[in-house]
Design a protein around this motif. Structure first.
Motif: not given
Length: 227
Positions: A161-168, A178-186, A188-194, A199-204
């Protein structure tokens, strides 16, 4: 698919949450004490136990006290790196003995294979250890899928859930967000990546509420390009 890389979560995304809570966690809780007692001098186990003592702030903690703490962390679903490492070691025996196979949704297995065939780089980012991630895909319901993946990330790179993780992660991928897509159901994780432009997609998959991210109920519903 217009992306150069896809990063996927596991629990609730490629795999049922109940696989972890009903199969993996109980197996680890049942088998972990005996495993630790039998392997305390093994380097990987000894290193994990030392890390536990540091987290407990008890440098002289006995093996039995650490086991008690580990079982409490499992019950509380704590995302603690040495716990995840030890769980991965125990799960390896479970997979190899045929006690269980790694659950994957059929749509996830199919789409991951399709994206790989298109030359898209695939990565996993999960709170489970890299070893646990690899085991799940190696011993999956659909056979060994580890050849599909270019890399794996766990809590050693940072909290999900930390933005710094996605930066790393972006720094390691050497790709623009913009060339990377992150998939999660959570969410807060998607928010950090975005926040970094990923790019993000939430799996329901089950009953979790949707947020303001693009959503998909299966991998074959994931859009090729996010507006």
């Amino acid at each position: 698919m217009k992306y150069s890389a896809v990063i996927t979560d596991i629990e609730g995304t490629t795999s049922r949450i109940s696989f972890v809570t009903d199969i993996l966690f109980p197996y680890a809780a049942r088998e972990l004490p005996a495993f630790i007692r039998a392997n305390t001098v093994q380097p990987d186990v000894a290193a994990a136990l030392a890390a536990c003592r540091e987290l407990m702030q008890q440098p002289a903690a006995s093996t039995e006290l650490i086991i008690t703490q580990l079982l409490a962390w499992i019950a509380e679903d704590k995302k603690i790196t040495p716990l995840k490492a030890l769980q991965g070691m125990v799960w390896q025996h479970g997979y190899q003995s045929g006690a269980f196979t790694g659950h994957l949704y059929a749509d996830a297995a199919t789409q991951l294979q399709h994206w790989h065939s298109l030359g898209i780089k695939l990565y996993v980012y999960s709170s489970g250890s890299v070893q646990a991630q690899q085991l799940l895909f190696q011993y999956s319901d659909y056979g060994d899928l580890t050849p599909l993946f270019n890399g794996y990330f766990d809590t050693r790179i940072g909290a999900k859930r930390d933005i710094s993780s996605y930066a790393a992660i972006l720094q390691q991928l050497q790709l623009p967000p913009k060339q990377v897509l992150f998939l999660s159901d959570v969410v807060a994780e998607l928010d950090a990546a975005r926040a970094l432009g990923i790019a993000t997609v939430q799996l329901i998959r089950e009953s979790q509420p949707a947020a303001d991210h693009p959503i998909a109920h299966s991998f074959d519903q994931i859009p090729e390009q996010i507006p």
